[in-house]
Every structure is written in structure tokens, then in C-alpha cells.
Write a protein that holds these residues in place. Structure first.
Motif, PDB file in Angstrom:
ATOM      1  N   ASN A  11       0.808  -1.227   0.000  1.00 50.89           N
ATOM      2  CA  ASN A  11       0.000   0.000   0.000  1.00 50.89           C
ATOM      3  C   ASN A  11       0.839   1.274   0.000  1.00 50.89           C
ATOM      4  O   ASN A  11       0.453   2.281   0.610  1.00 50.89           O
ATOM      5  N   ASP A  69      -5.822  -4.321   2.747  1.00 50.02           N
ATOM      6  CA  ASP A  69      -4.587  -4.681   2.035  1.00 50.02           C
ATOM      7  C   ASP A  69      -4.806  -5.941   1.217  1.00 50.02           C
ATOM      8  O   ASP A  69      -5.732  -6.716   1.452  1.00 50.02           O
ATOM      9  N   ASN A 100      -7.618  -0.912  -0.327  1.00 51.21           N
ATOM     10  CA  ASN A 100      -6.245  -1.117  -0.788  1.00 51.21           C
ATOM     11  C   ASN A 100      -5.863   0.007  -1.740  1.00 51.21           C
ATOM     12  O   ASN A 100      -6.681   0.523  -2.492  1.00 51.21           O
ATOM     13  N   ARG A 101      -4.604   0.405  -1.692  1.00 51.00           N
ATOM     14  CA  ARG A 101      -4.138   1.604  -2.381  1.00 51.00           C
ATOM     15  C   ARG A 101      -4.394   1.553  -3.894  1.00 51.00           C
ATOM     16  O   ARG A 101      -4.712   2.573  -4.514  1.00 51.00           O
TER      17      ARG A 101
END
Length: 753
Positions: free
Chosen positions: A330, A392, A660-661
Motif C-alpha cells: 500500500n 490490504d 487497498n491503495r
């Protein structure tokens, strides 16, 4: 045999770190910070570098064993066979001499010594007439005719297509610059295939599999010398109309050679993504040979690519039949996951590699400290998703004939295998895995494609466990399958499922092109109802071609907002020569095969496939990683440049905060007006099919719409929806979770040089 134990290696490394302190470090741009932070960073980086070098050593050791462990790449018993033949007494049985000579030829062909193979096949052919017994394929003499035809065809491929590749090489129907200049190999192949067919085919309508295969290869050989269709004996001719596309389509050109990215390799994976966040898509490719270097081609933004494998810290990171990208930590950078050990059974207990990106396209192998190498099994497939919605990305690894693994991301750079407690160990020979929330309950479900056993669909029960429901929902086929993916092919806002077929044999392809009945297995297209139900609509959607698929992916070639897809086809044996297949989506009402019209019908074995706009001109190009499994079956990769279709587009990069990124699993809905009518386009964020990776930024066609009336992003982890209105087309935007504005990124359009 030596047994590799990653956990033992890790224990030794940790002990050495405690005793010896720091190793070599890599300097990065300096920032102002306090001494304690510097000391912590140096220590961390030093340990990471040491573990990286340890993985390089492990991979080097694995490569050193391939000559006697790998039946595809090593010389195997070649030396022993030659010794036996040389010492065979003069009065030995002819059958014994024939068998040894044949086996030596087969081994020579596998490792790429084509002329040596032909010499032994010719010797075996001379002996075959003296053997009254038959093989399973027929008489020994006829068997050798087929083998000689195949070996000579391979000789022609090697001398003309592999080492003298043009943009039309191996694109069927072969014509123009694709016709061989050195025609000896193909001319000899024609002679032996024709003789074989004349010996075995009294009534070609009742041809057996080997005769059908020989007929197919004979037609290909005639193409390579410019003799198709006029010179092909009428009774063996595959009609030219069999190769015609279902509709007209603009032709794409293979420009990989012009750009220097046509690497010569065996089968492997491919990723198209922006590894240094400069707005341009780079390319990373692998080869399954344990000694084959992972290669990173940087898109320089000026129409050129530069290989930066060494600068990226990747020297010594070798092998890997497949690759998958992710952002496991992330941090906003695209990391890489390399999958190894495929096809080798117990000898394939090679560790996979998790390569952490520092944000500038420099990678370190962090596998040995991540927990992903504590136990290693042979694999060629993995898929990342946030299955527990904790923010994540977790990873499911599909292993071969051993339990699969589900690694839960601990959020601190480490993973723990929870497959058994989650109920997703699977067990059969896994070929493809993919995540998708098929019933819309916010939690991703897992589809597992198995080889020669029913496929599995694991429904996420939202408590960390799964229920297998494939049989109940009727999505177990094809029984012999390979890549699979979730997508929305008809833009109804409900996830559908495509599962490819991998029942191999070029005779099925021949029967298909001759419009004859066959016993192959077709791919399945399961239309989802959004509530958990599926219906196979492959036939009504015109997906009726025999396609023995190894690599695959989907994208939008003509930017009409409907997803098309490309299949890389073949199988390891040398006769597995068949065109790769491109299907164009006709507005969700069916698919057209545009393989030959579009120039996609490449004859060589296709593996990693990636759709991506590599020149930032708004339309997607297609990269194909090509090459076989035997060491003598390498080929050069292809990049098919999109000529453009005049439609509009949008590129969207999602940035998760609670999610999540990379935004994997998020759903994008776009409402547009076109020709006085309103319609919606849907796209879920992932890297596409399960063998080859599209960029995680989403590239979406808008048809004739010059603007977007409404754009929605649904984030399943936070269960929130963002809405934006009146967005201009033909731009690259970033959308950050919870923020109420979009950020425009300026893209520079380039021309390939």
C-alpha cells in the motif's frame, strides 16, 4: 537429489545478519531526517539487500540443476542414448537400433539441435522399412515420415522466423514478408507430410487424428513457401475461406522488433504497467527457464524503450512461467510477483519471488522475509485481492497437484497461509485463479481453473472462510481448462466469467478449420445474473472456435466501451502450431473472430498477454509473450500497434485510503450519451486475465461520447460510492477514495520510433 528448504535458508540468513551486521546498501535521494531514522532505514535496507542476494544465489543453484532435473530444458538421457547406440553390437535387433536412433533424434529436437535431429530421424526412417511391427501411430515408416515433416518444418521456422523475424513472420495466412526466404526446410516438410498422407489417407473424410494433424501442417508449410493455396493438393487443401475473419477490422502491425522489445525467450509472463509513475507504461517479461533473466523495458516517453533490468536491481532474478503485479504494501508503487516451478512436479519446489518496488522502478526481492517462501510448490498462477476487506491485498497461489495457498496479508510486509482454515486448498492440477465478487455482496469470491478435473468456485462467506459452489452453480467446465477471468462483457453491471479450454491436439484445430465434427472441448462464457447465478452463453455469443489457450487477456481494441479479448494458443509439443485468436465484442450481442483481418493470428505459442496504451494516444496496443516450453522452441515477443478507431476514451487511476491503495476490486460505472441514447459502461479494477497483466490504471473506451455524464466509483471495503458529473473524455484522471474532486494528469502522446 538435493532438497531446497527456503525456511532453513532463511534461518541461516537471519543468524548471519545478527552476527555480521550490515551488508551493501543502495543509496537513494537524501531526505532530511534524524540519525535514529537513518540508522533504522540503513539496517532495514541492508537486511533486505542481503536477503535479495540470497534469493539470487538460490535461483542460480536451481538453474544449475536443470540439466538433470528438467525434462523440457535439459539434455536428459541424450549422452546415455548415444553411448548405447555407439556400443550396440552389429547383430543387434533392427527394432532396438531404430528405437535408440529415434529417441536420440527426439532429444536433439527438444534442445534445439534441429539438424542433428533430422540426421537421426533420416537414419531411423531408413531402418523403419525393415521393421514389420507397428507403433500406436501406425507403421514405424509412417511414423518417421510425420516426424521428419515436423522436424523440417521446425528447421524452416528457426532459420526464417526466429532469427530473421519481420512484422509479418508467422502471421497466418502467411504472406508478404512472412514467406520464407530460405525455403529448404519447408520444402522438405511438404515432401514428407505429402508422402505420409498419401500412405495413410484413402478417404480423407475418414481421416484419423494424425492424418488431420499432418494435413494442417502441410498447409502451413505451403504457406511459408508462398504455395498456398494454389500448390496444395486439392484433397488436402484447407479452404482459404476457413482463415477469413468474421468481419472486416483494421490491421494491427507487430512493431516489437522496431522497438527492441522482441526478446527471444521461452514461454513466460508479461506485465504492462507504470513502474516509476511517470505516466508511461513499461513492460516486464519473464521466461520459464530457471536461468532466463527477468527483463524490464522502460518506456522512455519518446517513442523508445530502454532495457533497465540492471538499473532496476533485477539481475539474477530468473525464471518464472507467469508474473502478476500488485501493491502489496500500500505504498502506491507497483510491485511484482514471480511464479515458478510449473510442470516439474516435486522437482518444481522453487520459491516464488515478491519484488518490492521503491517507487522509482528499483526492486528488491523480499520473499524470504515475507513468509511467502516458507513452503514452495510448483505453480504458474496467482491472483491478488482483499478477500477480507481489511484494506490490504492478499494472494491466492494455485499450485500443481498439491494444496493451493491463500496468504493473508498481515499489513507489516509479511503473510500467513490460511488456505486450510479458509477451505480453499483445492488440490487438483491448478492452471488459473481469479477473484471477483460475482454476487455483489462486497466480498471477492475465488474461481479456480483446474486441468482435467472440474473447476471450483469458492464463495466468500465473509467470515474468513469459503464454500465451494461450482457444481451447484454449473460453472465446472471446461474440464480441461487454463486461463479464466471475471468481467462484464455485456455492460449490464453484473460480473460474468470466461473459462478457456485446453484440450490439446492440433488435429482438433484442423477439424475445426475443415468444418468437420471433433471431440474437442470449447471454452465457456458464463453470463452472471448478479445474484449468484450463471448461464453458459458461449455458443449463442459465437465462441465456437477450437482455442487451446495458454495465455489470455481482455481489453477494448476499438474503444467502443465493450471488452474484446485475445487468446495465446498452443501446447508444448512442436506440432502445437495454431493461430492465436482475437475476438471483437459486438456490443454485448456476440463476438467476431477478427484474428486474420487484424493481423493477430500469430502461429507461435502464446503466453502472457497484456492490453495497454503504450504510446498514450488513447487506444490500447497488445503485447504478447511468445515461446514454447522446450529449450529448442524459443520465439520473439510481439507488440501489435493499434491503428486507432476514432473513438473517445478515459484513463482512471484509483487511489484507495481505507481500501487497498491500488483500488483492486473497486467497480467503475460510466454513464454516457451516444447517438441520442444513454448507456452505461462497467469496469472492475484488476489486471485482466490470469495469464498476462494489463495495467492497474483502467483504460476505458467511450465510443462516440465526448464527455461522461456521470462517473461512479464503488469501493467495496469502505462500502462507499463517489459520483462525479460532466467529465471531459480523452484524459487521464486520478480519483482518491473519499475525495470529492478528480485530479487530472497530463499525458504526453508519443509516436513509436
Amino acid at each position: 537429489m538435493r532438497i531446497f528448504c527456503p525456511l532453513c535458508s532463511l534461518a541461516i540468513i537471519v543468524a548471519s545478519l545478527l552476527l555480521s551486521g550490515c551488508g551493501n546498501t543502495r543509496r537513494s535521494d537524501s531526505v532530511e531526517t534524524n540519525p535514529a531514522e537513518v540508522a533504522t532505514a540503513v539496517k532495514s535496507e541492508s537486511q533486505e539487500d542481503i536477503l535479495h542476494e540470497r534469493m539470487v544465489m538460490i535461483l542460480k543453484e536451481i538453474d544449475s540443476r536443470k540439466q538433470f532435473e528438467n525434462i523440457y530444458l535439459g539434455a536428459g538421457p541424450l549422452g546415455l542414448l548415444k553411448s548405447k547406440l555407439e556400443t550396440l553390437p552389429a547383430n543387434a535387433q533392427v527394432a532396438e537400433r531404430f528405437q535408440l536412433t529415434l529417441e536420440i533424434g527426439q532429444q536433439e529436437l527438444r534442445i534445439g539441435n534441429t539438424q542433428e535431429a533430422i540426421d537421426h530421424f533420416l537414419a531411423a526412417y531408413r531402418l523403419s522399412s525393415k521393421i514389420p511391427s507397428k507403433t500406436e501411430e501406425g507403421s514405424s515408416e509412417d511414423y518417421m515420415l510425420y516426424q521428419l515433416g515436423l522436424a523440417y518444418l521446425r528447421l524452416g521456422e528457426t532459420s526464417n522466423c526466429v532469427h530473421c523475424q519481420t512484422g509479418e513472420s508467422c502471421i497466418i495466412p502467411i504472406r508478404g514478408d512472412g514467406v520464407h526466404t530460405d525455403r529448404k526446410g519447408s520444402q522438405e516438410a511438404i515432401k514428407y507430410f505429402t508422402t505420409f498422407l498419401e500412405h495413410n489417407t484413402k478417404d480423407f473424410l475418414e481421416s484419423q487424428p494424425t492424418e488431420l494433424a499432418a494435413c494442417w501442417l502441410l498447409n502451413l508449410a505451403y504457406m511459408t513457401v508462398g504455395g498456398y493455396p494454389d500448390q496444395v493438393p486439392e484433397q488436402f487443401l484447407i479452404p482459404p475461406q476457413s482463415f477469413e475473419s468474421d468481419e472486416e477490422f483494421s490491421r494491427f502491425t507487430d512493431i516489437a522488433g522496431k522497438l527492441g522489445i522482441n526478446t527471444l525467450s521461452l514461454s513466460g509472463g508479461a506485465i504492462a504497467d507504470d513502474f516509476d509513475d511517470d505516466g508511461f507504461l513499461d513492460i516486464v517479461v519473464s521466461g520459464w527457464d530457471p536461468g532466463e533473466q527477468l527483463r524490464y523495458f522502460h518506456n522512455d516517453g519518446n517513442g523508445k524503450f530502454t532495457e533497465r533490468t540492471e538499473q532496476a536491481g533485477l539481475l539474477g532474478i530468473t525464471g518464472g512461467l507467469n508474473l502478476v503485479q500488485t501493491d502489496y504494501d500500500n505504498d502506491g508503487d507497483i510491485d511484482i510477483f514471480v511464479l515458478r516451478g510449473a510442470w516439474l512436479e516435486k522437482r518444481g519446489q522453487h520459491p516464488n519471488s515478491l519484488l518490492r518496488n521503491d517507487g522509482h522502478g528499483y526492486f528488491r526481492d523480499v520473499t524470504l522475509k515475507s513468509g511467502l517462501a516458507d513452503v514452495s510448490f510448483p505453480t504458474q498462477t496467482a491472483s491478488w485481492a482483499d478477500y477480507d476487506n481489511d484494506g490490504d491485498l492478499d494472494v491466492y497461489i494455485g499450485n500443481e497437484e498439491v494444496p493451493c495457498q491463500l496468504f493473508k496479508n498481515q499489513g507489516d510486509g509479511t503473510f500467513v497461509d490460511v488456505a486450510e482454515s479458509a477451505g480453499v486448498t483445492n488440490g487438483p492440477y491448478t492452471k488459473g485463479v481469479i477473484w471477483g465478487d460475482y454476487d455483489g455482496d462486497r466480498y471477492p469470491d475465488l474461481y479456480v481453473s483446474n486441468f482435467e478435473t472440474p473447476n471450483h468456485l469458492y464463495h466468500n462467506k465473509r467470515d474468513g472462510s469459503f464454500e465451494e459452489v461450482a457444481g451447484k452453480l454449473g460453472v465446472t467446465r471446461p474440464i480441461a481448462s487454463f486461463p479464466a477471468w471475471f468481467w462484464d462483457f455485456d455492460n449490464d453491471g453484473k460480473l460474468d466469467l470466461y473459462v478457456s479450454s485446453f484440450k490439446t491436439g492440433v488435429e482438433y484445430v484442423a477439424a475445426d478449420y475443415l468444418r468437420r465434427p471433433h471431440h474437442s472441448e470449447l471454452a465457456c462464457l458464463y453470463q452472471g445474473d448478479g445474484q449468484g447465478g450463471f448461464k453458459d452463453v458461449a455458443v449463442e455469443q459465437n465462441l465456437v472456435r477450437v482455442t487451446q489457450t495458454m495465455g489470455a487477456n481482455f481489453g477494448d481494441l476499438d474503444n467502443d466501451g465493450f471488452l474484446d479479448f485475445y487468446l495465446g494458443t498452443g501446447y508444448p509439443q512442436y506440432d502445437g502450431l495454431m493461430p492465436n485468436v482475437m475476438y471483437r465484442n459486438r456490443g454485448g450481442t456476440g463476438f467476431s473472430d477478427v484474428s486474420t483481418a487484424g493481423g493477430f493470428s500469430h502461429l507461435q505459442k502464446g503466453h502472457g498477454i497484456a492490453f495497454g496504451d503504450l504510446d498514450n494516444d488513447g487506444d490500447q496496443d497488445v503485447f504478447a509473450e511468445l515461446g514454447g516450453g522446450y529449450s529448442g522452441d524459443a520465439f520473439r515477443n510481439a507488440l501489435f500497434e493499434n491503428p486507432g478507431f476514432g473513438n473517445h476514451w478515459i484513463k482512471i487511476k484509483l487511489i484507495g485510503k481505507k481500501s487497498n491503495r491500488a483500488g483492486v476490486g473497486a467497480r467503475i460505472k460510466i454513464d454516457i450519451g451516444e447517438d441520442g441514447k444513454s448507456r452505461s459502461i462497467y469496469k472492475w479494477v484488476n489486471s485482466g486475465g490470469s495469464f498476462g497483466c494489463n495495467p492497474l490504471r483502467q483504460e476505458i473506451g467511450l465510443g462516440k461520447a465526448a464527455s461522461i455524464a456521470r462517473l461512479e466509483v464503488y469501493w467495496p471495503t469502505s462500502d462507499t460510492t463517489q459520483r462525479f458529473e460532466n467529465i471531459a473524455a480523452d484524459q487521464f484522471i486520478e480519483i482518491t477514495e473519499f475525495e470529492d474532486t478528480v485530479n487530472q494528469r497530463i499525458l504526453k502522446t508519443i509516436s513509436f520510433q
